[in-house]
Scaffold this motif. Structure first.
Motif, PDB file in Angstrom:
ATOM      1  N   SER A  98       0.367  -1.086  -0.069  1.00 48.03           N
ATOM      2  CA  SER A  98      -0.197   0.350  -0.296  1.00 48.03           C
ATOM      3  C   SER A  98       0.984   1.147  -0.652  1.00 48.03           C
ATOM      4  CB  SER A  98      -0.623  -0.536   0.917  1.00 48.03           C
ATOM      5  OG  SER A  98      -1.711  -1.102   0.933  1.00 48.03           O
ATOM      6  N   LEU A  99       2.535   1.472  -0.236  1.00 47.95           N
ATOM      7  CA  LEU A  99       3.167   1.994  -0.285  1.00 47.95           C
ATOM      8  C   LEU A  99       3.257   2.968  -0.888  1.00 47.95           C
ATOM      9  CD1 LEU A  99       5.461   3.257   2.213  1.00 47.95           C
ATOM     10  CD2 LEU A  99       6.690   2.335   0.943  1.00 47.95           C
ATOM     11  N   GLN A 100       2.663   4.793  -0.509  1.00 48.39           N
ATOM     12  CA  GLN A 100       2.538   5.297  -1.660  1.00 48.39           C
ATOM     13  C   GLN A 100       3.297   6.748  -1.777  1.00 48.39           C
ATOM     14  OE1 GLN A 100      -1.564   7.134  -1.207  1.00 48.39           O
ATOM     15  NE2 GLN A 100      -2.178   5.034  -0.791  1.00 48.39           N
ATOM     16  N   SER A 101       3.827   6.906  -0.509  1.00 45.19           N
ATOM     17  CA  SER A 101       5.099   7.856   0.130  1.00 45.19           C
ATOM     18  C   SER A 101       6.415   7.862   0.637  1.00 45.19           C
ATOM     19  CB  SER A 101       4.143   8.896   0.263  1.00 45.19           C
ATOM     20  OG  SER A 101       5.269  10.205   0.583  1.00 45.19           O
ATOM     21  N   LEU A 102       7.596   7.699   0.449  1.00 41.88           N
ATOM     22  CA  LEU A 102       8.585   7.693   0.549  1.00 41.88           C
ATOM     23  C   LEU A 102       9.664   8.364   0.572  1.00 41.88           C
ATOM     24  CD1 LEU A 102      10.259   5.004   2.016  1.00 41.88           C
ATOM     25  CD2 LEU A 102      10.867   3.821  -1.045  1.00 41.88           C
ATOM     26  N   ASN A 103      10.448   8.562   2.188  1.00 40.44           N
ATOM     27  CA  ASN A 103      11.169   9.376   2.252  1.00 40.44           C
ATOM     28  C   ASN A 103      13.129   8.627   2.757  1.00 40.44           C
ATOM     29  OD1 ASN A 103      13.438  11.476   2.949  1.00 40.44           O
ATOM     30  ND2 ASN A 103      11.558  12.662   3.581  1.00 40.44           N
ATOM     31  N   VAL A 104      13.325   8.597   1.925  1.00 41.44           N
ATOM     32  CA  VAL A 104      14.832   7.657   2.425  1.00 41.44           C
ATOM     33  C   VAL A 104      16.509   8.700   1.836  1.00 41.44           C
ATOM     34  CG1 VAL A 104      13.686   4.968   2.125  1.00 41.44           C
ATOM     35  CG2 VAL A 104      14.757   6.397   0.428  1.00 41.44           C
ATOM     36  N   ALA A 105      15.689  10.115   2.422  1.00 40.59           N
ATOM     37  CA  ALA A 105      16.740  10.580   2.476  1.00 40.59           C
ATOM     38  C   ALA A 105      17.876  10.788   2.896  1.00 40.59           C
ATOM     39  CB  ALA A 105      16.338  12.360   1.995  1.00 40.59           C
ATOM     40  N   GLY A 106      19.647  11.264   2.838  1.00 43.16           N
ATOM     41  CA  GLY A 106      20.238  11.157   4.861  1.00 43.16           C
ATOM     42  C   GLY A 106      20.812   9.130   4.432  1.00 43.16           C
ATOM     43  N   ASN A 107      20.869   8.493   3.906  1.00 36.74           N
ATOM     44  CA  ASN A 107      21.021   7.397   3.965  1.00 36.74           C
ATOM     45  C   ASN A 107      22.269   6.428   3.885  1.00 36.74           C
ATOM     46  OD1 ASN A 107      18.696   5.893   5.950  1.00 36.74           O
ATOM     47  ND2 ASN A 107      17.357   7.091   4.766  1.00 36.74           N
ATOM     48  N   LEU A 108      22.692   5.242   3.143  1.00 37.68           N
ATOM     49  CA  LEU A 108      23.261   5.192   2.284  1.00 37.68           C
ATOM     50  C   LEU A 108      23.474   4.158   1.226  1.00 37.68           C
ATOM     51  CD1 LEU A 108      25.195   3.705   5.988  1.00 37.68           C
ATOM     52  CD2 LEU A 108      25.957   5.475   4.607  1.00 37.68           C
ATOM     53  N   LEU A 109      22.404   4.522   0.881  1.00 33.44           N
ATOM     54  CA  LEU A 109      21.670   3.609  -0.512  1.00 33.44           C
ATOM     55  C   LEU A 109      22.608   3.757  -1.915  1.00 33.44           C
ATOM     56  CD1 LEU A 109      17.737   4.703  -0.844  1.00 33.44           C
ATOM     57  CD2 LEU A 109      19.664   2.607   0.051  1.00 33.44           C
ATOM     58  N   GLY A 110      23.257   3.163  -2.027  1.00 37.68           N
ATOM     59  CA  GLY A 110      24.722   3.826  -3.073  1.00 37.68           C
ATOM     60  C   GLY A 110      24.816   2.969  -4.731  1.00 37.68           C
ATOM     61  N   SER A 111      23.189   2.537  -4.867  1.00 36.41           N
ATOM     62  CA  SER A 111      23.223   2.330  -6.449  1.00 36.41           C
ATOM     63  C   SER A 111      21.465   2.302  -6.858  1.00 36.41           C
ATOM     64  CB  SER A 111      23.490   0.917  -7.337  1.00 36.41           C
ATOM     65  OG  SER A 111      23.256  -0.221  -6.035  1.00 36.41           O
ATOM     66  N   LEU A 112      20.819   1.831  -7.574  1.00 37.53           N
ATOM     67  CA  LEU A 112      19.899   2.143  -8.637  1.00 37.53           C
ATOM     68  C   LEU A 112      19.535   0.651  -7.931  1.00 37.53           C
ATOM     69  CD1 LEU A 112      19.513   4.573 -11.808  1.00 37.53           C
ATOM     70  CD2 LEU A 112      18.326   4.525  -9.596  1.00 37.53           C
ATOM     71  N   GLN A 113      20.271  -0.025  -7.761  1.00 37.23           N
ATOM     72  CA  GLN A 113      20.214  -1.388  -7.972  1.00 37.23           C
ATOM     73  C   GLN A 113      19.716  -1.664  -6.257  1.00 37.23           C
ATOM     74  OE1 GLN A 113      22.972  -0.921  -9.109  1.00 37.23           O
ATOM     75  NE2 GLN A 113      22.240  -2.027 -11.180  1.00 37.23           N
ATOM     76  N   GLN A 114      19.892  -0.805  -5.968  1.00 39.80           N
ATOM     77  CA  GLN A 114      18.856  -1.495  -4.006  1.00 39.80           C
ATOM     78  C   GLN A 114      17.540  -0.909  -4.160  1.00 39.80           C
ATOM     79  OE1 GLN A 114      22.464   1.066  -2.467  1.00 39.80           O
ATOM     80  NE2 GLN A 114      23.080  -0.887  -1.089  1.00 39.80           N
ATOM     81  N   LEU A 115      17.698  -0.360  -5.270  1.00 36.82           N
ATOM     82  CA  LEU A 115      15.973   0.460  -5.290  1.00 36.82           C
ATOM     83  C   LEU A 115      14.614  -0.566  -5.769  1.00 36.82           C
ATOM     84  CD1 LEU A 115      17.080   4.383  -6.154  1.00 36.82           C
ATOM     85  CD2 LEU A 115      16.083   3.097  -3.769  1.00 36.82           C
ATOM     86  N   GLN A 116      15.869  -1.599  -6.951  1.00 42.36           N
ATOM     87  CA  GLN A 116      14.876  -2.284  -8.035  1.00 42.36           C
ATOM     88  C   GLN A 116      14.013  -2.717  -6.868  1.00 42.36           C
ATOM     89  OE1 GLN A 116      15.034  -3.112 -11.496  1.00 42.36           O
ATOM     90  NE2 GLN A 116      13.621  -4.343 -10.467  1.00 42.36           N
ATOM     91  N   CYS A 117      13.964  -3.235  -6.025  1.00 46.69           N
ATOM     92  CA  CYS A 117      12.517  -4.069  -4.568  1.00 46.69           C
ATOM     93  C   CYS A 117      11.621  -3.341  -4.889  1.00 46.69           C
ATOM     94  CB  CYS A 117      13.150  -4.213  -3.620  1.00 46.69           C
ATOM     95  SG  CYS A 117      14.438  -2.967  -2.452  1.00 46.69           S
ATOM     96  N   LEU A 118      11.544  -2.166  -4.763  1.00 48.99           N
ATOM     97  CA  LEU A 118      10.324  -1.088  -5.080  1.00 48.99           C
ATOM     98  C   LEU A 118       9.676  -1.068  -6.469  1.00 48.99           C
ATOM     99  CD1 LEU A 118      11.638   2.099  -3.628  1.00 48.99           C
ATOM    100  CD2 LEU A 118      10.981   0.206  -2.232  1.00 48.99           C
ATOM    101  N   ALA A 119       9.887  -1.906  -7.490  1.00 51.87           N
ATOM    102  CA  ALA A 119       9.294  -1.782  -8.936  1.00 51.87           C
ATOM    103  C   ALA A 119       7.728  -2.166  -8.778  1.00 51.87           C
ATOM    104  CB  ALA A 119      10.637  -2.947  -9.787  1.00 51.87           C
ATOM    105  N   GLY A 120       7.973  -3.575  -7.372  1.00 53.62           N
ATOM    106  CA  GLY A 120       6.542  -3.789  -7.668  1.00 53.62           C
ATOM    107  C   GLY A 120       5.187  -3.630  -6.780  1.00 53.62           C
ATOM    108  N   LEU A 121       5.945  -1.711  -6.250  1.00 54.60           N
ATOM    109  CA  LEU A 121       4.608  -1.607  -5.915  1.00 54.60           C
ATOM    110  C   LEU A 121       4.074  -0.324  -6.748  1.00 54.60           C
ATOM    111  CD1 LEU A 121       7.393  -0.109  -2.486  1.00 54.60           C
ATOM    112  CD2 LEU A 121       5.673  -2.299  -2.962  1.00 54.60           C
ATOM    113  N   ARG A 122       2.451  -1.170  -7.079  1.00 53.29           N
ATOM    114  CA  ARG A 122       2.044  -0.169  -7.979  1.00 53.29           C
ATOM    115  C   ARG A 122       1.509   1.590  -7.363  1.00 53.29           C
ATOM    116  NH1 ARG A 122       0.580  -3.004 -12.455  1.00 53.29           N
ATOM    117  NH2 ARG A 122       1.239  -5.880 -12.046  1.00 53.29           N
ATOM    118  N   ARG A 123       1.544   1.142  -6.095  1.00 49.28           N
ATOM    119  CA  ARG A 123       0.641   2.515  -5.697  1.00 49.28           C
ATOM    120  C   ARG A 123       1.865   3.404  -5.449  1.00 49.28           C
ATOM    121  NH1 ARG A 123      -4.110   0.125  -1.988  1.00 49.28           N
ATOM    122  NH2 ARG A 123      -5.161  -0.599  -3.047  1.00 49.28           N
TER     123      ARG A 123
END
Length: 263
Positions: A98-123
């Motif tokens: 159900s996730l619609q809005s996500l704020n992860v500014a100020g963390n340790l995410l180093g590549s777009l591959q680490q965001l691939q897991c969000l691709a299935g979140l249709r909302r």
């Protein structure tokens, strides 16, 4: 020691406990909590947070969180703020359907591959990795054109880092693309072979322009209830004040000698 601070072998570790959640929300049952703000409490362990099955709005910003495992159980979560933490993997969020809005500014995410897991979140419509006003970012933001690449990775996004997406993720782009496809089908015969036009093809879904009734989420219902409670208390206080003033006026009017009044 605060109720959420548990002492381990290496000292105090900020761990979310049932006592903390009940103290912060006033709710007795964890699965009845809808909104939760745990900002800047030194939390490093999400503990029993996964038991808040009805949670829709969650602020965990300004802590020391690195592992998000318990969040995978929050199927109703719509808004999540994880800014200013130590997160390097968002994998558990892939289950937050159900996730619609996500704020992860100020963390340790180093590549777009680490965001691939969000691709299935249709909302999912809003994602923030960089916040210049708060001076928060992620290593991935140093790469040139990361926003464009992120838009390709997550085409459903409508806003990235607080800026509206104007490409493939926007509603206007999708609408124009559907219109172009419809026109191409209608003109496929070419200029030399004109045919009588057939039935017009719709370029938006049926009922697109119909006004839909406003949906009141449980968050809004809870806020409305709290507002009404405060309003009722204000009215009661106003009534008490009126009664006190009336009693004082009657007491003063009962005195016959005007010289007895003190100004």
């Amino acid at each position: 020691m605060e109720p959420w601070a548990e002492k381990g072998d290496e000292g105090e570790t900020g761990r979310i406990t049932a006592q903390l959640l009940k103290a912060k929300t006033g709710e007795f049952a964890l699965d009845s909590i809808l909104l939760l703000k745990l900002r800047g409490l030194g939390i490093s362990d999400l503990g029993c947070l996964g038991e808040c099955a009805s949670l829709e709005w969650l602020d965990l910003s300004g802590n020391a969180i690195s592992h998000l495992g318990p969040l995978a159980a929050l199927k109703s979560l719509a808004v999540l703020n994880l800014s200013a933490n130590r997160v390097c993997s968002l994998e558990p969020l892939g289950a937050c359907e159900s996730l619609q809005s996500l704020n992860v500014a100020g963390n340790l995410l180093g590549s777009l591959q680490q965001l691939q897991c969000l691709a299935g979140l249709r909302r999912l419509e809003t994602l923030r990795l960089h916040d210049p006003r708060a001076r928060l970012s992620n290593p991935v933001c140093a790469a040139g054109g990361y926003r464009s690449a992120l838009g390709d990775l997550l085409p459903g996004l409508k806003a990235i880092d607080g800026e509206r997406v104007s490409g493939r993720g926007s509603e206007l782009y999708q609408l124009c693309r559907d219109l172009d496809s419809s026109l191409e089908r209608g003109g496929s015969g070419g200029a030399g072979s004109l045919e009588p036009p057939g039935a017009a093809l719709p370029w938006v879904e049926e009922g697109y322009w119909e006004r839909r009734p406003a949906r009141r989420s449980s968050i809004m219902e809870e806020a409305y209830k709290q507002f009404n409670d405060v309003l009722r208390e204000c009215r009661e206080l106003s009534q008490r004040a009126d009664d006190t003033i009336s009693q004082a006026e009657r007491a003063l009017s009962a005195r016959g000698d005007p010289g007895s009044y003190v100004f």
